[in-house]
Design a protein around this motif. Structure first.
Motif, PDB file in Angstrom:
ATOM      1  N   ALA A   1      53.639  43.772  33.097  1.00  0.00           N
ATOM      2  CA  ALA A   1      52.339  43.779  32.415  1.00  0.00           C
ATOM      3  C   ALA A   1      52.132  42.484  31.635  1.00  0.00           C
ATOM      4  N   GLU A   2      53.167  42.025  30.964  1.00  0.00           N
ATOM      5  CA  GLU A   2      53.062  40.773  30.212  1.00  0.00           C
ATOM      6  C   GLU A   2      52.806  39.599  31.150  1.00  0.00           C
ATOM      7  N   ARG A   3      53.465  39.618  32.286  1.00  0.00           N
ATOM      8  CA  ARG A   3      53.259  38.544  33.255  1.00  0.00           C
ATOM      9  C   ARG A   3      51.813  38.524  33.755  1.00  0.00           C
ATOM     10  N   GLU A   4      51.276  39.686  34.035  1.00  0.00           N
ATOM     11  CA  GLU A   4      49.893  39.765  34.504  1.00  0.00           C
ATOM     12  C   GLU A   4      48.919  39.245  33.454  1.00  0.00           C
ATOM     13  N   ASN A   5      49.156  39.585  32.208  1.00  0.00           N
ATOM     14  CA  ASN A   5      48.291  39.093  31.127  1.00  0.00           C
ATOM     15  C   ASN A   5      48.340  37.577  31.042  1.00  0.00           C
ATOM     16  N   LEU A   6      49.525  37.007  31.190  1.00  0.00           N
ATOM     17  CA  LEU A   6      49.672  35.557  31.124  1.00  0.00           C
ATOM     18  C   LEU A   6      48.987  34.871  32.298  1.00  0.00           C
ATOM     19  N   LEU A   7      49.083  35.466  33.472  1.00  0.00           N
ATOM     20  CA  LEU A   7      48.452  34.884  34.650  1.00  0.00           C
ATOM     21  C   LEU A   7      46.929  34.872  34.524  1.00  0.00           C
ATOM     22  N   ARG A   8      46.390  35.847  33.799  1.00  0.00           N
ATOM     23  CA  ARG A   8      44.942  35.918  33.635  1.00  0.00           C
ATOM     24  C   ARG A   8      44.415  34.876  32.640  1.00  0.00           C
ATOM     25  N   GLU A   9      45.293  34.308  31.831  1.00  0.00           N
ATOM     26  CA  GLU A   9      44.839  33.386  30.799  1.00  0.00           C
ATOM     27  C   GLU A   9      44.308  32.071  31.364  1.00  0.00           C
ATOM     28  N   SER A  10      44.844  31.634  32.482  1.00  0.00           N
ATOM     29  CA  SER A  10      44.435  30.360  33.063  1.00  0.00           C
ATOM     30  C   SER A  10      43.583  30.570  34.310  1.00  0.00           C
ATOM     31  N   PRO A  11      42.562  29.743  34.502  1.00  0.00           N
ATOM     32  CA  PRO A  11      41.773  29.842  35.738  1.00  0.00           C
ATOM     33  C   PRO A  11      42.584  29.514  36.988  1.00  0.00           C
ATOM     34  N   PHE A  12      43.761  28.906  36.814  1.00  0.00           N
ATOM     35  CA  PHE A  12      44.639  28.655  37.949  1.00  0.00           C
ATOM     36  C   PHE A  12      45.416  29.906  38.355  1.00  0.00           C
ATOM     37  N   LYS A  13      45.386  30.916  37.495  1.00  0.00           N
ATOM     38  CA  LYS A  13      46.066  32.191  37.750  1.00  0.00           C
ATOM     39  C   LYS A  13      47.571  32.011  37.931  1.00  0.00           C
ATOM     40  N   ARG A  14      48.126  31.110  37.178  1.00  0.00           N
ATOM     41  CA  ARG A  14      49.572  30.920  37.182  1.00  0.00           C
ATOM     42  C   ARG A  14      49.991  30.298  35.859  1.00  0.00           C
ATOM     43  N   MET A  15      51.297  30.275  35.634  1.00  0.00           N
ATOM     44  CA  MET A  15      51.841  29.626  34.455  1.00  0.00           C
ATOM     45  C   MET A  15      52.237  28.194  34.781  1.00  0.00           C
ATOM     46  N   ALA A  16      52.450  27.414  33.751  1.00  0.00           N
ATOM     47  CA  ALA A  16      52.926  26.041  33.953  1.00  0.00           C
ATOM     48  C   ALA A  16      54.332  26.057  34.526  1.00  0.00           C
TER      49      ALA A  16
ATOM     50  N   TYR B   1      49.986   2.560  23.778  1.00  0.00           N
ATOM     51  CA  TYR B   1      48.752   2.664  22.996  1.00  0.00           C
ATOM     52  C   TYR B   1      48.241   4.106  22.928  1.00  0.00           C
ATOM     53  N   SER B   2      48.966   5.024  23.549  1.00  0.00           N
ATOM     54  CA  SER B   2      48.664   6.447  23.423  1.00  0.00           C
ATOM     55  C   SER B   2      49.481   7.087  22.309  1.00  0.00           C
ATOM     56  N   SER B   3      50.152   6.279  21.501  1.00  0.00           N
ATOM     57  CA  SER B   3      50.917   6.818  20.384  1.00  0.00           C
ATOM     58  C   SER B   3      50.019   7.653  19.482  1.00  0.00           C
ATOM     59  N   GLY B   4      50.525   8.801  19.079  1.00  0.00           N
ATOM     60  CA  GLY B   4      49.742   9.733  18.279  1.00  0.00           C
ATOM     61  C   GLY B   4      49.012  10.778  19.097  1.00  0.00           C
ATOM     62  N   THR B   5      49.073  10.651  20.423  1.00  0.00           N
ATOM     63  CA  THR B   5      48.368  11.566  21.318  1.00  0.00           C
ATOM     64  C   THR B   5      49.075  12.916  21.423  1.00  0.00           C
ATOM     65  N   ILE B   6      48.272  13.974  21.559  1.00  0.00           N
ATOM     66  CA  ILE B   6      48.787  15.305  21.890  1.00  0.00           C
ATOM     67  C   ILE B   6      48.220  15.683  23.256  1.00  0.00           C
ATOM     68  N   ILE B   7      49.100  15.836  24.234  1.00  0.00           N
ATOM     69  CA  ILE B   7      48.679  16.184  25.595  1.00  0.00           C
ATOM     70  C   ILE B   7      48.840  17.686  25.817  1.00  0.00           C
ATOM     71  N   ASP B   8      47.729  18.346  26.172  1.00  0.00           N
ATOM     72  CA  ASP B   8      47.777  19.767  26.503  1.00  0.00           C
ATOM     73  C   ASP B   8      48.217  19.942  27.952  1.00  0.00           C
ATOM     74  N   VAL B   9      49.164  20.845  28.173  1.00  0.00           N
ATOM     75  CA  VAL B   9      49.591  21.200  29.529  1.00  0.00           C
ATOM     76  C   VAL B   9      49.545  22.725  29.610  1.00  0.00           C
ATOM     77  N   ASN B  10      48.321  23.259  29.635  1.00  0.00           N
ATOM     78  CA  ASN B  10      48.183  24.720  29.586  1.00  0.00           C
ATOM     79  C   ASN B  10      47.274  25.289  30.665  1.00  0.00           C
ATOM     80  N   GLY B  11      46.949  24.478  31.689  1.00  0.00           N
ATOM     81  CA  GLY B  11      46.153  24.994  32.789  1.00  0.00           C
ATOM     82  C   GLY B  11      44.778  25.489  32.380  1.00  0.00           C
ATOM     83  N   ALA B  12      44.176  24.829  31.373  1.00  0.00           N
ATOM     84  CA  ALA B  12      42.855  25.208  30.856  1.00  0.00           C
ATOM     85  C   ALA B  12      42.831  26.622  30.314  1.00  0.00           C
ATOM     86  N   SER B  13      43.977  27.132  29.900  1.00  0.00           N
ATOM     87  CA  SER B  13      44.025  28.477  29.309  1.00  0.00           C
ATOM     88  C   SER B  13      43.546  28.465  27.870  1.00  0.00           C
TER      89      SER B  13
END
Length: 252
Positions: free
Chosen positions: A202-217, A236-248
């Motif tokens: 059930a937890e896995r299914e909930n996580l898969l629904r969070e992203s439009p890719f329907k999968r986890m990273a 020159y990207s110092s200070g950057t925060i990169i999101d890797v969350n599949g648009a979730s």
């Protein structure tokens, strides 16, 4: 990205995102130091999988401040220079406010901040000392989307990662004159070995629904972002925060 002749230290690198990052750096020609706390068997398995030569294990508990100094000093003694520090080690403790007692509540906060924030601050301090005398380097810290969206069942985790983001950006400004670049990668839920063991269907299914890719990273996808921030072209990207969350979780 080429990391030939670069010396990389990764905390919490025996499995999961840390392992994937170690494999990726080694594939690009780096010499990798695998830090772990006590899982020697897994650390040795990861070491055996790394491409190339010159890789080493470093058994230190970074939640203990005296061991952070020893870790960095040991690495520099062995390799001569630290080019990249990846602060990946972290913990997550469930502590629902309406379910746990006060002792469990305070324990979760203390332990989470000790590993997720104070350890990063301390390893970054000693790494920066080494980098300032050797011409600079890169520090990449692993955060989480939980820093932005909130974590109601483990608020200490979300708070520790939000604090890590703020600290990282402060260090990016402070250390820039020393040619030390600081970046952050903020993954969503990642399909690690631990997730496979602990998640219910059930937890896995909930996580898969969070992203439009329907999968986890995948761990290697997080590693890719870490390698970018550690590369010379990302200075020159110092200070950057990169999101890797599949648009979730999208933040403005």
């Amino acid at each position: 990205m080429d990391f030939t002749n670069k010396n990389i230290l990764i905390t919490g690198a025996s499995r999961g995102i840390g392992k994937a990052t170690a494999l990726a750096f080694a594939e690009k020609g780096a010499k990798v130091g695998i830090n772990y706390r006590n899982n020697t068997e897994e650390a040795n398995k990861t070491l055996a999988e790394l491409k190339g030569t010159g890789h080493s294990l470093f058994a230190y508990d970074v939640s203990k401040k005296e061991e952070t100094k020893a870790l960095i000093q040991d690495f520099v003694t062995q390799y001569g220079k630290l080019d990249v520090l990846v602060n990946n080690a972290g913990i997550s403790i469930f502590h629902d406010l309406d379910e746990v007692g006060f002792e469990d509540w305070t324990y979760a906060w203390e332990q989470t901040f000790k590993t997720n924030l104070f350890a990063v601050a301390n390893t970054s301090y000693w790494a920066a000392q080494a980098m300032m005398t050797s011409g600079g380097g890169h520090i990449v810290n692993v955060s989480s989307r939980g820093a932005f969206r909130g974590e109601p069942t483990k608020p200490a985790y979300g708070a520790s990662k939000a604090a890590l983001n703020a600290m990282s950006q402060s260090l990016a400004k402070k250390l820039a004159p020393y040619q030390i670049y600081v970046g952050v990668v903020a993954p969503g839920f990642t399909e690690t070995e631990m997730a496979a063991i602990t998640l219910t269907p059930a937890e896995r299914e909930n996580l898969l629904r969070e992203s439009p890719f329907k999968r986890m990273a995948q761990p290697k996808e997080v590693a890719h972002a870490i390698l970018f921030l550690a590369s010379e072209g990302a200075a020159y990207s110092s200070g950057t925060i990169i999101d890797v969350n599949g648009a979730s979780y999208l933040r403005s």
